[in-house]
Design a protein around this motif. Structure first.
Motif, PDB file in Angstrom:
ATOM      1  N   ILE A   1      48.630  -3.144  24.727  1.00 46.75           N
ATOM      2  CA  ILE A   1      47.218  -3.380  24.457  1.00 46.75           C
ATOM      3  C   ILE A   1      46.905  -4.861  24.607  1.00 46.75           C
ATOM      4  N   ASN A   2      45.705  -5.160  25.037  1.00 49.54           N
ATOM      5  CA  ASN A   2      45.164  -6.513  24.955  1.00 49.54           C
ATOM      6  C   ASN A   2      44.237  -6.523  23.755  1.00 49.54           C
ATOM      7  N   ALA A   3      44.765  -6.931  22.597  1.00 51.90           N
ATOM      8  CA  ALA A   3      44.034  -6.800  21.333  1.00 51.90           C
ATOM      9  C   ALA A   3      42.755  -7.623  21.326  1.00 51.90           C
TER      10      ALA A   3
ATOM     11  N   PRO B   1      36.528 -11.308  23.147  1.00 51.95           N
ATOM     12  CA  PRO B   1      35.854 -11.888  21.971  1.00 51.95           C
ATOM     13  C   PRO B   1      36.186 -11.206  20.653  1.00 51.95           C
ATOM     14  N   TYR B   2      37.081 -10.214  20.645  1.00 53.65           N
ATOM     15  CA  TYR B   2      37.288  -9.403  19.452  1.00 53.65           C
ATOM     16  C   TYR B   2      37.812 -10.247  18.290  1.00 53.65           C
ATOM     17  N   VAL B   3      37.312  -9.951  17.099  1.00 53.28           N
ATOM     18  CA  VAL B   3      37.746 -10.598  15.865  1.00 53.28           C
ATOM     19  C   VAL B   3      38.191  -9.502  14.900  1.00 53.28           C
TER      20      VAL B   3
ATOM     21  N   PRO C   1      39.322  -2.300  20.212  1.00 54.13           N
ATOM     22  CA  PRO C   1      39.777  -0.916  20.358  1.00 54.13           C
ATOM     23  C   PRO C   1      39.485  -0.315  21.733  1.00 54.13           C
ATOM     24  N   ALA C   2      38.554  -0.906  22.483  1.00 52.37           N
ATOM     25  CA  ALA C   2      38.248  -0.380  23.817  1.00 52.37           C
ATOM     26  C   ALA C   2      39.246  -0.842  24.868  1.00 52.37           C
TER      27      ALA C   2
END
Length: 844
Positions: free
Chosen positions: A381-383, A448-450, A387-388
C-alpha cells in the motif's frame, strides 16, 4: 613424444575455436585416445576454454580448468544451475540469503573470492549477456550485475568448462576471476524427458522440475538440438514465532487485544528464507555443413521467470512494532506481508558461419540478447494515498540489450619447433544498452492523507512511499548505451617436445567516457618429467563499469534506528525505536551525488599471477595444485548509507527530499586476492563389484584491501567513511575462506551411487559495530544420490541434499519482533536444512 602431445597435434587441425561443433570433436577425439592406449594416465577430458585453435586435455592445459559433465549436474539433484555449480566447484560460492531488493532472485555468486560480474560467462564460446537486475541491496557482491545462470536450461548442457585464470587478453572485459564456458548439446538424434520433485525435511520449499531434449539431423551431417527446463520452487521460512509482547495495539489499560491469543506468530517472519520462483527456459543448438569448407550454425535461449518474495510484514499503526505508519487498518485490519514480484523475459540468439580458406580457419558470428525485467509490488500500500490506495503496483521495468559481433581467424605455421605455431587473431564489436523505466505514479507519489483521530499517531502523515520499497520516478528513469571495439592476437606453440609457450594481447576501446584498455597474457607449461609438469601464467585485465552501475537510481524504504547513529531523522518520535526511512541510490553524474563527492566511474584493472603443478603418478590418477594472486585496482563498490541534517541540506539544494538516506557507486578500493586450488582424481575397478571414481578438491583464498580511496571532504567532515567497516568485511570475510569437496561415484551393473561431502569454511556477517559481528563456524554437508537403470532407456533415482540436516550456527542477530535472523543469511548451503528428492529420466 608423449600421448598428450600426440593428441593435441591430432586435434589442432580439427578444432575451430570454441564453437558448438567442438563438443562433438572432443567426444570423437576422446574415443580415439582410448583406442591408442587404454591405460594412458591422462584424463580424457578435452578443453578449449582459454585456448585458440587447439584443444588440449585438462592435464595439458597451461591454466587450470574444471570440467563439469551433464551427468554430474543431474546427479546433484539441483534444479538450478547456480546451486549445482555451488555443489560441484570448490572455487564457487553462493550465499543462501543475501540482502533484499532483486538480490534474492538473481543471487550474487563468487568465483575465487571475487564477485560474479568479475568472471566472464560464455555459451558455446560466445559472450553471455548479463541480467538487467542490479544487486543493489545485496551484501556479498553488492552492486554487481551478474549473468543469470538459472535462465540457461541445464538439460541442454553437454559440459561446462571453468577456466580458473585471468583471461581478459583473450576474451575482454569481466574475465578477471576466470571464464565459465557452457557448451550446449549437439546430438543428431534421440532425446529425453525427465522430472524431479523434492522438498525440505520440514515439508516446505517444495520444488518440481521437468526437462526435455529432442535432436534431429539437419541435412547430411548437421543437427538441431532442442532443450527445455521448467522449475517451480515454493517458499520456505526458518523464522521462529514472533516474540513481540503485543502483535496488535493493546486496548486501554494495556490490555491485550483478543486477536493476540489466536494470531499466527509465524506470519511476520515469512521473509526469512527463499521465495517462490517459476522458471521456464528453452534452448536450441543447430549446425548445418554446406561443404567441407563452410558450416552455418545458430544457437540461443529463450526463458521466462515469474518470482514472488515476501519482503516484510506490517501492522496497522502499531506503536509496539517498527514501520508504524506504513499500513492502514481500513485496508489491512490484520496487517499484511508485502510481496515483490518480478516477471522476466530473457532471450539470446547467436548466428554464425565458420570454415576454411586456404590455410586459415575463420569464424564469423553475431549474438543478440535482451533481458527485460518487470518489477511489481503486490499486497502492499501507499499509505499517503489513504484507504483508496491500490494494493498492486508496477514499480519499474529494467531492460538490457547487447549485440556482439566477432570475427576470429587462425592457422598453424611450421617454424621448426617441436610443434606447429598456432596464430590466431580477431576483432569484436559490442553494443550495449540499459534502460530504467518509470513505474506507476501511485508507486512513488506522496499523497495528502493524514492519520485520522482515534488511531495511534493521529494527525501525522504516513511514511512516504510503498511499504518496503518504492517505484521508479520519471526523474530516476533513463537509458544509456555504449559501444566497444576490440582486436586481439593470440599465439602458442610447443617450443620443445615438453615445453609449451603462449602469448595473447588485446586492445579495447569503449565509448561513453570509459576509454581504452590494453591487456596481455603469457602462459607456459613445462613437463619436466614424464607425467609431471609445472605451469604458470601472468596477465593483466579489466572490467568496464556496467551500464546499470553508471545510471542506476532507486528508492527503497527501510527500518532504521531512531535516532540513527549519524544524524536525526525528522519523523523519529519519543518512544519509537524504529522508523521507515527513504533510502536512495544516486547516479554518479547527478548533482546531488557530485556534491557529496561522487566521480565518474572508471574501469577496474587487474594483474593476475598463477603457478601450478600437475602430476599423473599412476594410471588413472591425476593431481593438480595451483596458486594465484589477483590484484585489482579501482574496484567498484557503493558507499555506506549517508544521512543527517547536513546531508539533507545538500539534497534539498539539489531538489531532493531532505530526509533521504543516500549512497552512490564509486571506485573506492584496491584489493589483493591470494589463493590455492588443489584437485585430485583417481578411478579404479572393483572387479565383480563395479568401478569407483574418487575425487578431492580444495580451494582457499583470502582477499585483503590494500588501499581505500580518501573519503571526500564533504563526507569526512560529517564523520562518514567512504567505504565503512561493514562493507569492508562483506568484501573480505563475508564468504568462506576455504571449501573442500570430497566425492565418490560407484557404478555396478544397473546401479550408480554418488556420495559427496562438502566442507564450507567459516565466514563472518559483520555489523555496523563490532558488537554485532557474527562469525559462523565451518560445516560439513553430505549429499547422496542413488540411481537405477530400469532398462536401457529409463533411469530412476532418489537422493538427499544436506543429508544430515545441518544448519548454520544459531548465533545470528535475532529480531524478536519478526522471529528472523537466528541463522544469519550468508550461509553458502542455505538455512532451510535437509532436502530430499526423487527423479526419473526416459531416453529415446
Amino acid at each position: 613424444m608423449s600421448l598428450r602431445y600426440l593428441r593435441a597435434g591430432l586435434l589442432a587441425s580439427a578444432a575451430l575455436f570454441s564453437t558448438p561443433a567442438l563438443a562433438q570433436t572432443q567426444v570423437a577425439a576422446s574415443a580415439a585416445d582410448a583406442a591408442v592406449d587404454a591405460d594412458d594416465s591422462a584424463v580424457a577430458e578435452l578443453v578449449v576454454t582459454g585456448l585458440r585453435g587447439q584443444a588440449r586435455t585438462v592435464i595439458d592445459s597451461p591454466a587450470p580448468v574444471d570440467v563439469i559433465s551433464a551427468e554430474q549436474l543431474s546427479d546433484t539433484g539441483k534444479a538450478g544451475l547456480k546451486e549445482a555449480l555451488n555443489t560441484l566447484l570448490p572455487s564457487f560460492n553462493l550465499p543462501g540469503i543475501n540482502g533484499g531488493g532483486t538480490s534474492w532472485t538473481v543471487r550474487a555468486v563468487t568465483l575465487r573470492g571475487l564477485n560474479g560480474d568479475q568472471a566472464l560467462f560464455l555459451v558455446n564460446g560466445k559472450r553471455r549477456h548479463t541480467t538487467a537486475l542490479i544487486n543493489n541491496l545485496a551484501r556479498v557482491g553488492r552492486g554487481g550485475v551478474p549473468v543469470d545462470l538459472d535462465l540457461i536450461p541445464s538439460a541442454s548442457i553437454a559440459r561446462i568448462e571453468v577456466l580458473r585464470d585471468g583471461a581478459a587478453a583473450q576474451y575482454g572485459s569481466d574475465a578477471i576471476a576466470g571464464v565459465v564456458n557452457i557448451i550446449l548439446r549437439g546430438d543428431r538424434e534421440g532425446g529425453s524427458i525427465g522430472a524431479n520433485v523434492g522438498r525440505n525435511y520440514l515439508g516446505d520449499g517444495e520444488t518440481v522440475s521437468a526437462s526435455a531434449t529432442y535432436a534431429r539431423p539437419l541435412g547430411e551431417d548437421g543437427f538441431i538440438d532442442f532443450g527445455l527446463n521448467w522449475k517451480n520452487s515454493s517458499p520456505a521460512s526458518r523464522a521462529i514465532p514472533s516474540q513481540a509482547k503485543f502483535i496488535f495495539q493493546p486496548l486501554p489499560g494495556n490490555i491485550p487485544d483478543p486477536r493476540d491469543a489466536s494470531v499466527d506468530r509465524y506470519y511476520w517472519g515469512q521473509s526469512y528464507g527463499p521465495g517462490e520462483d517459476d522458471v521456464l527456459a528453452s534452448s536450441v543448438n543447430a549446425e548445418l555443413p554446406l561443404s567441407d569448407d563452410l558450416t552455418l550454425y545458430a544457437f540461443g535461449t529463450l526463458s521466462h521467470r515469474s518470482s514472488k518474495k515476501n519482503t516484510g510484514s506490517f501492522l496497522p499503526n502499531n506503536t509496539t512494532r517498527p514501520n508504524t505508519t506504513t499500513a492502514l487498518p481500513e485496508v489491512y485490519p490484520l496487517g499484511f506481508n508485502a510481496l515483490r514480484r518480478i516477471f522476466e523475459l530473457d532471450a539470446q540468439a547467436a548466428f554464425g558461419a565458420r570454415g576454411v580458406r586456404g590455410d586459415w580457419r575463420w569464424d564469423l558470428s553475431t549474438t543478440v540478447a535482451r533481458d527485460n525485467a518487470q518489477l511489481d509490488g503486490q499486497n502492499t500500500i501507499n499509505a499517503t494515498l489513504g484507504p483508496a490506495s491500490p494494493t498492486y503496483f508496477h514499480l519499474s521495468t529494467h531492460v538490457f540489450d547487447q549485440v556482439t559481433t566477432n570475427l576470429d581467424v587462425a592457422r598453424e605455421y611450421n617454424v621448426g619447433l617441436a610443434g606447429p605455431l598456432t596464430f590466431a587473431l580477431g576483432a569484436e564489436h559490442r553494443f550495449e544498452r540499459f534502460e530504467i523505466q518509470a513505474g506507476d505514479e501511485a508507486s512513488y507519489i506522496i499523497g495528502p492523507y493524514v492519520i485520522p483521530a482515534g488511531q495511534p499517531f493521529a494527525g501525522r502523515p504516513p511514511a512516504p512511499g510503498l511499504s518496503s520499497y518504492a517505484g521508479t520516478t520519471p526523474e530516476d528513469a533513463g537509458k544509456i548505451h555504449r559501444n566497444s571495439y576490440a582486436a586481439y592476437v593470440d599465439v602458442g606453440a610447443d617450443v620443445a617436445e615438453n615445453w609449451y609457450v603462449g602469448a595473447a594481447g588485446r586492445a579495447e576501446y569503449y565509448t561513453g567516457g570509459v576509454g581504452s584498455t590494453v591487456s596481455g597474457k603469457l602462459s607456459t607449461r613445462w613437463e619436466f618429467a614424464p607425467g609431471y609438469a609445472v605451469r604458470a601464467t601472468v596477465s593483466n585485465g579489466f572490467r568496464a563499469p556496467s551500464l546499470a552501475q553508471t545510471i542506476f537510481a532507486s528508492s527503497t524504504f527501510s527500518s532504521i534506528q531512531c535516532p540513527p547513529p549519524a544524524g536525526v531523522v525528522a519523523n523519529c518520535l519519543p518512544g519509537m525505536p524504529y522508523v521507515s526511512s527513504p533510502t536512495k541510490v544516486l547516479p554518479t553524474f547527478s548533482p546531488a551525488a557530485i556534491a557529496l563527492g561522487a566521480q565518474t566511474l572508471k574501469p577496474e584493472t587487474s594483474v593476475n599471477y598463477s603457478i601450478g603443478l600437475t602430476a599423473e603418478p599412476a594410471p588413472r590418477l591425476r593431481f593438480t595444485l595451483d596458486a594465484y594472486q589477483i590484484e585489482i585496482e579501482d574496484r567498484i563498490v557503493d558507499t555506506g548509507v549517508i544521512r543527517g541534517p547536513v546531508v539533507g541540506a545538500i539534497l534539498a539544494a539539489n531538489g531532493l527530499q531532505s530526509d533521504l538516506s543516500v549512497s552512490y557507486y564509486t571506485n573506492a578500493v584496491d584489493t589483493k586476492t591470494r589463493g590455492v586450488d588443489a584437485v585430485a582424481e583417481y578411478s579404479f575397478g572393483l572387479g565383480d563389484y563395479g568401478d569407483l571414481r574418487l575425487s578431492a578438491a580444495y580451494a582457499w583464498n583470502k582477499t585483503e584491501i590494500t588501499k581505500i580511496k580518501p573519503t571526500p571532504a564533504v563526507l569526512a567532515n560529517l564523520g562518514y567513511a567512504l567505504f565503512d567497516r561493514q562493507k569492508q568485511a562483506d568484501l573480505t570475510i563475508g564468504t568462506p575462506r576455504d571449501k573442500v569437496v570430497l566425492s565418490g561415484v560407484w557404478t555396478w551393473n544397473r546401479w550408480k551411487a554418488s556420495l559427496r561431502e562438502t566442507r564450507y569454511g567459516e565466514y563472518t556477517e559483520a555489523g555496523a559495530q563490532p558488537v554485532n559481528d557474527r562469525t559462523y563456524s565451518a560445516k560439513w554437508i553430505a549429499d547422496l544420490d542413488v540411481a537405477f537403470d530400469v532398462d536401457e532407456q529409463t533411469t530412476v533415482g532418489i537422493g538427499a541434499n544436506n543429508l544430515f540436516d545441518a544448519h548454520p550456527d544459531k548465533i545470528g542477530l535475532l529480531n524478536p519482533d519478526t522471529g528472523t535472523g537466528q541463522f544469519g543469511g550468508f550461509s553458502p548451503f542455505g538455512i532451510t536444512g535437509g532436502y530430499y528428492y526423487a527423479r526419473v529420466e526416459r531416453r529415446f
